[in-house]
Design a protein around this motif. Sequence first.
Motif, mmCIF file in Angstrom:
data_model
loop_
_atom_site.group_PDB
_atom_site.id
_atom_site.type_symbol
_atom_site.label_atom_id
_atom_site.label_comp_id
_atom_site.label_asym_id
_atom_site.label_seq_id
_atom_site.Cartn_x
_atom_site.Cartn_y
_atom_site.Cartn_z
ATOM 1 N N GLY A 1 -15.302 -4.816 3.757
ATOM 2 C CA GLY A 1 -14.777 -4.912 2.404
ATOM 3 C C GLY A 1 -14.534 -3.549 1.788
ATOM 4 O O GLY A 1 -13.507 -3.320 1.137
ATOM 5 N N ALA A 2 -15.467 -2.626 2.000
ATOM 6 C CA ALA A 2 -15.311 -1.272 1.454
ATOM 7 C C ALA A 2 -14.115 -0.564 2.095
ATOM 8 O O ALA A 2 -13.343 0.116 1.409
ATOM 9 C CB ALA A 2 -16.583 -0.471 1.673
ATOM 10 N N ILE A 3 -13.943 -0.739 3.401
ATOM 11 C CA ILE A 3 -12.818 -0.110 4.101
ATOM 12 C C ILE A 3 -11.490 -0.683 3.618
ATOM 13 O O ILE A 3 -10.541 0.056 3.334
ATOM 14 C CB ILE A 3 -12.976 -0.275 5.632
ATOM 15 C CG1 ILE A 3 -14.143 0.575 6.132
ATOM 16 C CG2 ILE A 3 -11.696 0.099 6.363
ATOM 17 C CD1 ILE A 3 -14.530 0.299 7.565
ATOM 18 N N VAL A 4 -11.414 -2.008 3.498
ATOM 19 C CA VAL A 4 -10.181 -2.654 3.032
ATOM 20 C C VAL A 4 -9.860 -2.221 1.609
ATOM 21 O O VAL A 4 -8.719 -1.861 1.297
ATOM 22 C CB VAL A 4 -10.300 -4.195 3.125
ATOM 23 C CG1 VAL A 4 -9.158 -4.885 2.411
ATOM 24 C CG2 VAL A 4 -10.359 -4.627 4.585
ATOM 25 N N PHE A 5 -10.852 -2.223 0.724
ATOM 26 C CA PHE A 5 -10.634 -1.832 -0.664
ATOM 27 C C PHE A 5 -10.186 -0.379 -0.765
ATOM 28 O O PHE A 5 -9.221 -0.056 -1.447
ATOM 29 C CB PHE A 5 -11.915 -2.035 -1.488
ATOM 30 C CG PHE A 5 -11.772 -1.589 -2.905
ATOM 31 C CD1 PHE A 5 -11.103 -2.374 -3.825
ATOM 32 C CD2 PHE A 5 -12.297 -0.375 -3.312
ATOM 33 C CE1 PHE A 5 -10.957 -1.963 -5.136
ATOM 34 C CE2 PHE A 5 -12.161 0.049 -4.620
ATOM 35 C CZ PHE A 5 -11.489 -0.746 -5.537
ATOM 36 N N SER A 6 -10.878 0.512 -0.055
ATOM 37 C CA SER A 6 -10.537 1.937 -0.107
ATOM 38 C C SER A 6 -9.148 2.195 0.465
ATOM 39 O O SER A 6 -8.364 2.958 -0.109
ATOM 40 C CB SER A 6 -11.570 2.763 0.676
ATOM 41 O OG SER A 6 -12.840 2.596 0.120
ATOM 42 N N SER A 7 -8.847 1.560 1.579
ATOM 43 C CA SER A 7 -7.529 1.737 2.192
ATOM 44 C C SER A 7 -6.431 1.205 1.283
ATOM 45 O O SER A 7 -5.385 1.847 1.107
ATOM 46 C CB SER A 7 -7.464 1.025 3.540
ATOM 47 O OG SER A 7 -8.427 1.549 4.419
ATOM 48 N N GLY A 8 -6.654 0.045 0.692
ATOM 49 C CA GLY A 8 -5.672 -0.530 -0.217
ATOM 50 C C GLY A 8 -5.435 0.346 -1.437
ATOM 51 O O GLY A 8 -4.291 0.561 -1.852
ATOM 52 N N ALA A 9 -6.501 0.878 -1.997
ATOM 53 C CA ALA A 9 -6.368 1.757 -3.164
ATOM 54 C C ALA A 9 -5.614 3.032 -2.795
ATOM 55 O O ALA A 9 -4.766 3.512 -3.560
ATOM 56 C CB ALA A 9 -7.746 2.093 -3.724
ATOM 57 N N ALA A 10 -5.902 3.578 -1.615
ATOM 58 C CA ALA A 10 -5.219 4.795 -1.174
ATOM 59 C C ALA A 10 -3.719 4.517 -0.936
ATOM 60 O O ALA A 10 -2.867 5.333 -1.315
ATOM 61 C CB ALA A 10 -5.870 5.338 0.096
ATOM 62 N N VAL A 11 -3.413 3.383 -0.330
ATOM 63 C CA VAL A 11 -2.013 3.040 -0.065
ATOM 64 C C VAL A 11 -1.245 2.857 -1.377
ATOM 65 O O VAL A 11 -0.126 3.365 -1.528
ATOM 66 C CB VAL A 11 -1.916 1.774 0.829
ATOM 67 C CG1 VAL A 11 -0.502 1.213 0.854
ATOM 68 C CG2 VAL A 11 -2.388 2.091 2.240
ATOM 69 N N VAL A 12 -1.840 2.157 -2.333
ATOM 70 C CA VAL A 12 -1.188 1.969 -3.631
ATOM 71 C C VAL A 12 -0.956 3.316 -4.310
ATOM 72 O O VAL A 12 0.120 3.578 -4.853
ATOM 73 C CB VAL A 12 -2.016 1.019 -4.530
ATOM 74 C CG1 VAL A 12 -1.525 1.039 -5.973
ATOM 75 C CG2 VAL A 12 -1.988 -0.392 -3.981
ATOM 76 N N ALA A 13 -1.961 4.191 -4.268
ATOM 77 C CA ALA A 13 -1.823 5.514 -4.890
ATOM 78 C C ALA A 13 -0.709 6.315 -4.221
ATOM 79 O O ALA A 13 0.093 6.979 -4.905
ATOM 80 C CB ALA A 13 -3.142 6.272 -4.818
ATOM 81 N N LEU A 14 -0.626 6.255 -2.899
ATOM 82 C CA LEU A 14 0.423 6.996 -2.185
ATOM 83 C C LEU A 14 1.806 6.428 -2.480
ATOM 84 O O LEU A 14 2.782 7.187 -2.631
ATOM 85 C CB LEU A 14 0.154 6.981 -0.679
ATOM 86 C CG LEU A 14 -0.998 7.872 -0.219
ATOM 87 C CD1 LEU A 14 -1.284 7.646 1.267
ATOM 88 C CD2 LEU A 14 -0.682 9.338 -0.483
ATOM 89 N N ILE A 15 1.919 5.113 -2.561
ATOM 90 C CA ILE A 15 3.209 4.501 -2.869
ATOM 91 C C ILE A 15 3.688 4.948 -4.253
ATOM 92 O O ILE A 15 4.843 5.360 -4.419
ATOM 93 C CB ILE A 15 3.121 2.961 -2.775
ATOM 94 C CG1 ILE A 15 2.978 2.531 -1.318
ATOM 95 C CG2 ILE A 15 4.330 2.292 -3.412
ATOM 96 C CD1 ILE A 15 2.669 1.058 -1.132
ATOM 97 N N VAL A 16 2.789 4.882 -5.233
ATOM 98 C CA VAL A 16 3.146 5.321 -6.586
ATOM 99 C C VAL A 16 3.526 6.802 -6.577
ATOM 100 O O VAL A 16 4.515 7.209 -7.199
ATOM 101 C CB VAL A 16 1.994 5.049 -7.571
ATOM 102 C CG1 VAL A 16 2.236 5.720 -8.909
ATOM 103 C CG2 VAL A 16 1.804 3.555 -7.755
ATOM 104 N N TYR A 17 2.778 7.615 -5.855
ATOM 105 C CA TYR A 17 3.052 9.051 -5.785
ATOM 106 C C TYR A 17 4.452 9.317 -5.210
ATOM 107 O O TYR A 17 5.231 10.081 -5.785
ATOM 108 C CB TYR A 17 1.984 9.748 -4.941
ATOM 109 C CG TYR A 17 2.333 11.168 -4.591
ATOM 110 C CD1 TYR A 17 2.258 12.180 -5.542
ATOM 111 C CD2 TYR A 17 2.757 11.504 -3.302
ATOM 112 C CE1 TYR A 17 2.590 13.493 -5.229
ATOM 113 C CE2 TYR A 17 3.103 12.797 -2.980
ATOM 114 C CZ TYR A 17 3.011 13.795 -3.945
ATOM 115 O OH TYR A 17 3.339 15.082 -3.620
ATOM 116 N N PHE A 18 4.762 8.679 -4.086
ATOM 117 C CA PHE A 18 6.052 8.955 -3.445
ATOM 118 C C PHE A 18 7.236 8.410 -4.265
ATOM 119 O O PHE A 18 8.302 9.027 -4.296
ATOM 120 C CB PHE A 18 6.078 8.414 -2.015
ATOM 121 C CG PHE A 18 5.274 9.255 -1.066
ATOM 122 C CD1 PHE A 18 5.602 10.594 -0.858
ATOM 123 C CD2 PHE A 18 4.184 8.726 -0.388
ATOM 124 C CE1 PHE A 18 4.860 11.384 0.018
ATOM 125 C CE2 PHE A 18 3.441 9.508 0.478
ATOM 126 C CZ PHE A 18 3.771 10.840 0.681
#
Length: 167
Positions: free
Chosen positions: A9-26
């Motif tokens: 759960g921690a890995i999925v949550f962290s990965s999802g948050a990082a992906v969302v942040a990168l998408i918004v950034y790009f």
Amino acid sequence: FFSASAVLGAIVFSSGAAVVALIVYFILRRLLVPHLADDTISLSGSTMIRMGTLYALILALVFAQEFADYTQIDSTTTREATALGSVYHGLKKYDSQTTAHIRRTVAGYIQTVIGEEWKMLAQKKLSDNAWKLYRDVETRLLHLEPQGLFQKDLRSQMMLDWDIVGR
């Protein structure tokens, strides 16, 4: 979703948050970079590094807190299991026929807690059956008649151990 494994759960949550942040950034980079001056771009680069570091620190603190909770649960489970074993084996040091019913009730309590109550704890409920068995063992321990000083001390220790189970 997260009940299967806290680590997953921690890995999925962290990965999802990082992906969302990168998408918004790009997306924002693609839209805004053509309109920015050169000095703004260099300033935003150092700001992004600081924000990323802060984000990583927050994730590390959340993980540390969850790990501390896991460690506490593990410690509590170990302490209760040790107390249950101590009571069960302590009863063997009395007359076997006198304590056979109490030992069966302790075993039934363990089975009820593992098979019924642990599932109910997910809904923040406790098992009435486990509580009845707990009270039955407690009452029978109180009514044990020790034969000698050793059994008297053993009964006191079993009562202390059974109290640990009930906390």
